[in-house]
Write an enzyme that holds these catalytic residues in place. Structure first.
Site, PDB file in Angstrom:
ATOM      1  CB  SER A  34      34.102  30.211  26.688  1.00  0.00           C
ATOM      2  OG  SER A  34      34.400  29.755  27.995  1.00  0.00           O
ATOM      3  CG  HIS A  78      38.108  31.107  25.292  1.00  0.00           C
ATOM      4  ND1 HIS A  78      39.079  32.031  24.973  1.00  0.00           N
ATOM      5  CD2 HIS A  78      37.723  31.402  26.562  1.00  0.00           C
ATOM      6  CE1 HIS A  78      39.269  32.848  26.000  1.00  0.00           C
ATOM      7  NE2 HIS A  78      38.468  32.495  26.989  1.00  0.00           N
ATOM      8  CG  ASP A 115      37.512  30.802  30.089  1.00  0.00           C
ATOM      9  OD1 ASP A 115      38.235  31.767  29.785  1.00  0.00           O
ATOM     10  OD2 ASP A 115      36.385  30.607  29.598  1.00  0.00           O
ATOM     11  CG  MET A 173      39.125  30.620  35.687  1.00  0.00           C
ATOM     12  SD  MET A 173      37.471  31.153  36.163  1.00  0.00           S
ATOM     13  CE  MET A 173      36.769  31.514  34.542  1.00  0.00           C
ATOM     14  CG  HIS A 175      41.293  33.789  29.148  1.00  0.00           C
ATOM     15  ND1 HIS A 175      40.011  34.250  29.387  1.00  0.00           N
ATOM     16  CD2 HIS A 175      42.126  34.708  29.698  1.00  0.00           C
ATOM     17  CE1 HIS A 175      40.075  35.394  30.052  1.00  0.00           C
ATOM     18  NE2 HIS A 175      41.343  35.686  30.260  1.00  0.00           N
ATOM     19  CG  MET A 186      41.263  34.533  33.624  1.00  0.00           C
ATOM     20  SD  MET A 186      39.516  34.222  33.388  1.00  0.00           S
ATOM     21  CE  MET A 186      39.615  32.719  32.412  1.00  0.00           C
ATOM     22  CG  MET A 188      39.338  40.227  30.345  1.00  0.00           C
ATOM     23  SD  MET A 188      38.840  38.629  29.672  1.00  0.00           S
ATOM     24  CE  MET A 188      37.378  38.251  30.650  1.00  0.00           C
ATOM     25  CG  PHE A 218      32.088  33.634  38.063  1.00  0.00           C
ATOM     26  CD1 PHE A 218      31.972  32.384  38.657  1.00  0.00           C
ATOM     27  CD2 PHE A 218      32.732  34.644  38.762  1.00  0.00           C
ATOM     28  CE1 PHE A 218      32.479  32.152  39.935  1.00  0.00           C
ATOM     29  CE2 PHE A 218      33.245  34.423  40.029  1.00  0.00           C
ATOM     30  CZ  PHE A 218      33.120  33.176  40.625  1.00  0.00           C
ATOM     31  N   GLY A 219      31.289  32.692  33.722  1.00  0.00           N
ATOM     32  CA  GLY A 219      30.527  32.831  32.491  1.00  0.00           C
ATOM     33  C   GLY A 219      29.167  33.443  32.790  1.00  0.00           C
ATOM     34  N   GLY A 220      28.474  33.849  31.736  1.00  0.00           N
ATOM     35  CA  GLY A 220      27.091  34.297  31.882  1.00  0.00           C
ATOM     36  C   GLY A 220      26.904  35.681  32.477  1.00  0.00           C
ATOM     37  CG  ASP A 246      36.541  35.959  27.331  1.00  0.00           C
ATOM     38  OD1 ASP A 246      35.372  35.531  27.371  1.00  0.00           O
ATOM     39  OD2 ASP A 246      37.492  35.420  27.943  1.00  0.00           O
ATOM     40  N   GLY A 247      33.489  37.874  27.126  1.00  0.00           N
ATOM     41  CA  GLY A 247      32.579  38.161  28.223  1.00  0.00           C
ATOM     42  C   GLY A 247      31.300  38.812  27.739  1.00  0.00           C
ATOM     43  N   GLY A 248      30.200  38.076  27.846  1.00  0.00           N
ATOM     44  CA  GLY A 248      28.907  38.638  27.466  1.00  0.00           C
ATOM     45  C   GLY A 248      28.727  38.850  25.970  1.00  0.00           C
TER      46      GLY A 248
HETATM   47  C1  DX5 Z   1      35.162  34.756  31.983  1.00  0.00           C
HETATM   48  C2  DX5 Z   1      35.757  33.886  30.909  1.00  0.00           C
HETATM   49  C3  DX5 Z   1      34.959  33.811  29.695  1.00  0.00           C
HETATM   50  C4  DX5 Z   1      33.578  33.209  29.862  1.00  0.00           C
HETATM   51  C5  DX5 Z   1      32.679  33.892  28.896  1.00  0.00           C
HETATM   52  O1  DX5 Z   1      36.104  34.972  32.960  1.00  0.00           O
HETATM   53  O2  DX5 Z   1      37.029  34.384  30.546  1.00  0.00           O
HETATM   54  O3  DX5 Z   1      35.647  33.151  28.647  1.00  0.00           O
HETATM   55  O4  DX5 Z   1      33.514  31.839  29.634  1.00  0.00           O
HETATM   56  O5  DX5 Z   1      31.380  33.443  29.090  1.00  0.00           O
HETATM   57  P1  DX5 Z   1      30.122  34.239  28.512  1.00  0.00           P
HETATM   58  O6  DX5 Z   1      30.276  34.274  27.020  1.00  0.00           O
HETATM   59  O7  DX5 Z   1      28.964  33.445  28.969  1.00  0.00           O
HETATM   60  O8  DX5 Z   1      30.164  35.620  29.102  1.00  0.00           O
HETATM   61 ZN    ZN Z   2      37.959  33.537  28.751  1.00  0.00          ZN
END
Ligand code: DX5
Ligand code: ZN
Length: 218
Positions: free
Chosen positions: A6, A29, A31, A33, A62, A64, A133, A139-141, A171-173
């Site tokens: 991502s 990927h 994102d 938003m 993706h 959102m 998900m 958010f990332g991280g 996707d996520g973590g």
């Molecule tokens: C969150 C995004 C993810 C995000 C994942 O809403 O859809 O794609 O970038 O980031 P990590 O891998 O850091 O959780």
């Molecule tokens: Zn994503």
């Protein structure tokens, strides 16, 4: 087993070179938003169009965003090779999936952690991918939600029953410590933001994640 880093965790001022760092990945990927469907705002059609022109690998968009019925096919036309919409935001998910395919892209449908998959199982023939998900989108991280693994297994089982080739994305973590359980549950496309872009050598992180996923394949 495919890895889709991502770019949400990349340097937004240098996206072209950030894409080159992951040229060994299967997808990039992206994102999208809108500040409405999720409480964060990232990028939209003009940026996707620009990225598609320079990316060494196909874009996995993706969305959102609200009203994917209106916007999703435009992301396919902008150059997204895969376009995933959130079912929670869709007026008519079947039509959204058809319009994405009609615009020449692979159609993905995403479900948030609190959204059950079962009510949408009959949409599988219209889909190329289901995104489960493993964090709340936005958010990332964030921390990986292991409690979503039964849903991954449920989607994999539904795909097996229906036949056809539908990918199951998480996707996520997702990281070296969490990817194994995703693969074991039946995922085959893995999004990783901070685990890839936070690494010193992003390409090496991609290869390591792919190896781990292969070793723990469903
Ligand atoms: C969150 C995004 C993810 C995000 C994942 O809403 O859809 O794609 O970038 O980031 P990590 O891998 O850091 O959780
Ligand atoms: Zn994503």
């Amino acid at each position: 087993m495919q890895i889709s880093p991502s770019i949400l965790s990349a340097d937004f001022a240098n996206l072209e070179s950030e894409l080159r760092r992951i040229s060994n990945a299967d997808w990039a990927h992206v994102d999208v938003m809108d500040g409405h469907f999720v409480p964060n705002l990232t990028l939209g059609l003009p940026v996707v169009e620009a990225l598609a022109k320079v990316s060494p690998i196909p874009l996995d968009c993706h969305l959102m965003i609200d009203d994917p019925d209106r916007w999703a096919p435009q992301y396919a036309e902008a150059g997204g090779a895969s376009v995933t919409f959130h079912v929670e935001a869709a007026g008519n998910p079947r039509d959204v999936a058809r319009s994405i395919r009609g615009a020449g892209a692979r159609a993905g449908m995403a479900v948030k952690p609190g959204t059950a998959f079962a009510p949408y199982e009959d949409l599988l023939p219209e889909l190329d991918m289901v995104l489960v998900m493993t964090v709340e989108p936005g958010f990332g991280g964030q921390s990986f939600m292991a409690d979503q693994m039964p849903k991954v297994a449920e989607v994999r089982e539904a795909v097996r029953r229906h036949g056809g080739e539908v990918w199951v994305q998480v996707d996520g973590g997702v990281s070296a410590t969490t990817i194994e359980q995703c693969a074991e549950a039946g995922a085959d496309v893995f999004v990783a933001g901070s685990a890839v872009y936070g690494a010193q050598d992003a390409a090496q992180a991609v290869d390591e994640l792919r190896d781990l996923a292969r070793r723990h394949a469903h």
